[in-house]
Scaffold this motif. Sequence first.
Motif, PDB file in Angstrom:
ATOM      1  N   ASP A  80     -11.028 -24.222  35.680  1.00 11.83           N
ATOM      2  CA  ASP A  80     -12.620 -24.265  34.459  1.00 11.83           C
ATOM      3  C   ASP A  80     -12.676 -23.138  34.211  1.00 11.83           C
ATOM      4  O   ASP A  80     -13.128 -22.931  33.136  1.00 11.83           O
ATOM      5  CB  ASP A  80     -13.670 -25.231  34.753  1.00 11.83           C
ATOM      6  N   ARG A  81     -12.880 -21.672  34.737  1.00 11.73           N
ATOM      7  CA  ARG A  81     -13.209 -20.947  34.759  1.00 11.73           C
ATOM      8  C   ARG A  81     -12.059 -19.947  33.683  1.00 11.73           C
ATOM      9  O   ARG A  81     -12.345 -19.198  33.622  1.00 11.73           O
ATOM     10  CB  ARG A  81     -13.834 -19.987  35.841  1.00 11.73           C
ATOM     11  N   GLY A  82     -10.925 -20.965  34.192  1.00 11.03           N
ATOM     12  CA  GLY A  82      -9.581 -19.807  33.232  1.00 11.03           C
ATOM     13  C   GLY A  82      -9.474 -18.754  34.124  1.00 11.03           C
ATOM     14  O   GLY A  82      -8.017 -17.666  33.320  1.00 11.03           O
ATOM     15  N   HIS A  83      -9.434 -19.255  35.179  1.00  7.50           N
ATOM     16  CA  HIS A  83      -7.949 -17.701  36.445  1.00  7.50           C
ATOM     17  C   HIS A  83      -7.196 -18.210  35.658  1.00  7.50           C
ATOM     18  O   HIS A  83      -6.748 -20.053  36.010  1.00  7.50           O
ATOM     19  CB  HIS A  83      -8.741 -18.089  37.573  1.00  7.50           C
ATOM     20  N   TRP A  84      -5.609 -17.629  36.245  1.00  5.19           N
ATOM     21  CA  TRP A  84      -4.298 -17.854  36.717  1.00  5.19           C
ATOM     22  C   TRP A  84      -4.122 -18.849  37.751  1.00  5.19           C
ATOM     23  O   TRP A  84      -4.430 -18.156  39.050  1.00  5.19           O
ATOM     24  CB  TRP A  84      -3.459 -16.839  35.981  1.00  5.19           C
ATOM     25  N   ILE A  85      -3.382 -19.875  37.915  1.00  6.57           N
ATOM     26  CA  ILE A  85      -2.726 -20.820  38.775  1.00  6.57           C
ATOM     27  C   ILE A  85      -1.671 -20.770  38.638  1.00  6.57           C
ATOM     28  O   ILE A  85      -0.320 -20.678  38.180  1.00  6.57           O
ATOM     29  CB  ILE A  85      -2.988 -22.699  38.935  1.00  6.57           C
ATOM     30  N   GLY A  86      -1.305 -19.956  40.606  1.00  4.99           N
ATOM     31  CA  GLY A  86       0.487 -20.518  40.564  1.00  4.99           C
ATOM     32  C   GLY A  86       0.381 -20.712  42.253  1.00  4.99           C
ATOM     33  O   GLY A  86      -0.897 -21.051  42.787  1.00  4.99           O
ATOM     34  N   LEU A  87       1.802 -21.054  42.546  1.00  4.15           N
ATOM     35  CA  LEU A  87       2.455 -21.709  43.734  1.00  4.15           C
ATOM     36  C   LEU A  87       1.861 -21.068  44.873  1.00  4.15           C
ATOM     37  O   LEU A  87       2.389 -19.641  44.774  1.00  4.15           O
ATOM     38  CB  LEU A  87       3.508 -22.864  43.621  1.00  4.15           C
ATOM     39  N   HIS A  88       1.594 -21.364  46.341  1.00  6.69           N
ATOM     40  CA  HIS A  88       2.309 -20.748  47.359  1.00  6.69           C
ATOM     41  C   HIS A  88       2.716 -21.257  48.537  1.00  6.69           C
ATOM     42  O   HIS A  88       2.439 -21.275  49.905  1.00  6.69           O
ATOM     43  CB  HIS A  88       0.661 -19.826  47.720  1.00  6.69           C
ATOM     44  N   GLY A  89       3.299 -22.830  47.780  1.00  9.55           N
ATOM     45  CA  GLY A  89       3.641 -23.596  48.868  1.00  9.55           C
ATOM     46  C   GLY A  89       2.926 -24.219  49.427  1.00  9.55           C
ATOM     47  O   GLY A  89       1.526 -23.977  49.791  1.00  9.55           O
ATOM     48  N   TYR A  90       3.194 -25.560  49.974  1.00  7.85           N
ATOM     49  CA  TYR A  90       2.210 -26.679  49.930  1.00  7.85           C
ATOM     50  C   TYR A  90       1.002 -25.936  51.528  1.00  7.85           C
ATOM     51  O   TYR A  90       0.214 -27.063  51.510  1.00  7.85           O
ATOM     52  CB  TYR A  90       3.191 -27.758  50.408  1.00  7.85           C
ATOM     53  N   ASP A  91       2.087 -25.517  52.411  1.00  5.12           N
ATOM     54  CA  ASP A  91       1.295 -25.389  53.668  1.00  5.12           C
ATOM     55  C   ASP A  91       1.507 -24.397  54.621  1.00  5.12           C
ATOM     56  O   ASP A  91       1.487 -24.059  55.611  1.00  5.12           O
ATOM     57  CB  ASP A  91       1.827 -26.773  54.377  1.00  5.12           C
ATOM     58  N   HIS A  92       2.180 -22.962  53.295  1.00  9.61           N
ATOM     59  CA  HIS A  92       2.034 -21.256  54.470  1.00  9.61           C
ATOM     60  C   HIS A  92       3.562 -22.028  55.119  1.00  9.61           C
ATOM     61  O   HIS A  92       3.444 -20.691  55.810  1.00  9.61           O
ATOM     62  CB  HIS A  92       0.410 -21.438  55.206  1.00  9.61           C
ATOM     63  N   ARG A  93       4.537 -22.687  54.906  1.00  9.56           N
ATOM     64  CA  ARG A  93       5.364 -22.491  55.796  1.00  9.56           C
ATOM     65  C   ARG A  93       6.018 -21.272  55.386  1.00  9.56           C
ATOM     66  O   ARG A  93       7.024 -21.517  53.987  1.00  9.56           O
ATOM     67  CB  ARG A  93       6.201 -23.367  55.932  1.00  9.56           C
ATOM     68  N   SER A  94       6.447 -20.521  55.966  1.00  9.77           N
ATOM     69  CA  SER A  94       7.452 -19.338  55.473  1.00  9.77           C
ATOM     70  C   SER A  94       8.491 -20.236  54.727  1.00  9.77           C
ATOM     71  O   SER A  94       9.912 -20.513  54.912  1.00  9.77           O
ATOM     72  CB  SER A  94       8.323 -18.546  56.232  1.00  9.77           C
ATOM     73  N   PHE A  95       8.928 -19.526  53.007  1.00 10.55           N
ATOM     74  CA  PHE A  95       9.914 -19.901  52.773  1.00 10.55           C
ATOM     75  C   PHE A  95      12.154 -20.287  53.377  1.00 10.55           C
ATOM     76  O   PHE A  95      12.739 -21.342  52.862  1.00 10.55           O
ATOM     77  CB  PHE A  95      10.359 -19.527  51.322  1.00 10.55           C
ATOM     78  N   PRO A  96      11.753 -19.125  53.795  1.00  5.91           N
ATOM     79  CA  PRO A  96      12.882 -18.580  54.430  1.00  5.91           C
ATOM     80  C   PRO A  96      13.776 -19.854  55.145  1.00  5.91           C
ATOM     81  O   PRO A  96      14.495 -20.037  56.027  1.00  5.91           O
ATOM     82  CB  PRO A  96      13.472 -17.036  55.001  1.00  5.91           C
ATOM     83  N   PRO A 100      16.624 -26.311  51.331  1.00  4.69           N
ATOM     84  CA  PRO A 100      16.117 -26.171  49.742  1.00  4.69           C
ATOM     85  C   PRO A 100      15.595 -27.674  49.562  1.00  4.69           C
ATOM     86  O   PRO A 100      14.133 -27.469  49.205  1.00  4.69           O
ATOM     87  CB  PRO A 100      17.461 -26.105  49.510  1.00  4.69           C
ATOM     88  N   PRO A 101      15.942 -28.510  49.810  1.00  2.65           N
ATOM     89  CA  PRO A 101      15.191 -29.928  50.210  1.00  2.65           C
ATOM     90  C   PRO A 101      13.309 -29.914  49.936  1.00  2.65           C
ATOM     91  O   PRO A 101      12.453 -30.264  49.029  1.00  2.65           O
ATOM     92  CB  PRO A 101      15.807 -31.215  50.347  1.00  2.65           C
ATOM     93  N   GLU A 102      13.569 -28.963  51.125  1.00  2.73           N
ATOM     94  CA  GLU A 102      11.928 -29.076  52.110  1.00  2.73           C
ATOM     95  C   GLU A 102      11.191 -28.407  51.014  1.00  2.73           C
ATOM     96  O   GLU A 102      10.111 -28.269  51.010  1.00  2.73           O
ATOM     97  CB  GLU A 102      11.941 -28.649  53.050  1.00  2.73           C
ATOM     98  N   LEU A 103      11.967 -26.641  50.051  1.00  2.97           N
ATOM     99  CA  LEU A 103      11.131 -26.083  49.652  1.00  2.97           C
ATOM    100  C   LEU A 103      10.767 -26.649  48.241  1.00  2.97           C
ATOM    101  O   LEU A 103       9.850 -26.470  47.738  1.00  2.97           O
ATOM    102  CB  LEU A 103      12.504 -25.282  49.251  1.00  2.97           C
ATOM    103  N   LYS A 104      12.205 -27.232  47.683  1.00  3.92           N
ATOM    104  CA  LYS A 104      11.343 -28.065  46.479  1.00  3.92           C
ATOM    105  C   LYS A 104      10.848 -29.165  46.583  1.00  3.92           C
ATOM    106  O   LYS A 104       8.954 -28.937  45.589  1.00  3.92           O
ATOM    107  CB  LYS A 104      12.737 -29.002  45.513  1.00  3.92           C
ATOM    108  N   LEU A 105      10.168 -29.551  47.888  1.00  5.17           N
ATOM    109  CA  LEU A 105       9.338 -30.283  48.073  1.00  5.17           C
ATOM    110  C   LEU A 105       8.139 -29.983  47.989  1.00  5.17           C
ATOM    111  O   LEU A 105       6.618 -29.878  47.517  1.00  5.17           O
ATOM    112  CB  LEU A 105       9.626 -31.691  48.973  1.00  5.17           C
ATOM    113  N   SER A 106       8.162 -29.240  48.872  1.00  6.52           N
ATOM    114  CA  SER A 106       6.840 -27.783  49.116  1.00  6.52           C
ATOM    115  C   SER A 106       6.228 -27.606  47.656  1.00  6.52           C
ATOM    116  O   SER A 106       4.955 -28.057  47.116  1.00  6.52           O
ATOM    117  CB  SER A 106       7.330 -26.853  49.807  1.00  6.52           C
TER     118      SER A 106
END
Length: 229
Positions: A80-96, A100-106
């Motif tokens: 609501d303050r107008g800050h920009w929002i991005g994604l960092h994964g669901y639970d901070h597990r390293s993407f590598p 691929p299905p787990e990453l997409k779900l995250s």
Amino acid sequence: MQLAPFFPLLYRILQPTFPNCLWSGNPHTKAVALTFDDGPHPVYTPQLLKVLDYYSIPASFFWLGACVNRAPATAKTVSDRGHWIGLHGYDHRSFPLLSPPELKLSLESTQQAISQACGVHPTSVRDVRPPNGLFTPQTLDLLNQWQYRSVMWSVVPEDWVRPGIKLVVQRVLEQVQNGSTIVLHDGACGGQDVAQTAKILIPLLLQRGYEFVTIDALWYGHGQKISPI
């Protein structure tokens, strides 16, 4: 061993190697992006918001879906303050480490959490910063295939290990330049100091003539756009 001294070297190596990621903005424009990872946190993020409000500073937040679900009211306030929002994964597990299905779900689970908390369309949140800064060429190919935008960093003061507010500020001031993408943390690791760090750092950067912009503004310099949340 603290890794902060190595991050500037990593940036100089990785930035030209992976040019399709957003590492920094226009080097000819005196603008920087202040970004925060690992939130939202029900205590540390509101403390930070008070500082950002005081200086009327726009920031960018890369959220964990699990944290959004634990603190939806805080997430809504940030949005609501107008800050920009991005994604960092669901639970901070390293993407590598994810298939691929787990990453997409995250990523999709995090988008859904943000949508429910903030009342925005899930697919409007498309910027992704990999946890721990770890990625592979395959990771980037998948993010591009799924129409996400990969966001990295140029100034990493390693505040999550809590080396001291004074040292964190010093590291930023030593490295900052036009277009810098500064990474701080408002989550469980480092969030204890984030408001005080921002309270000291922001006026010092303003005194140096820097303007604060969001990650989306930096993307405009790369010729890419995304619908606002």
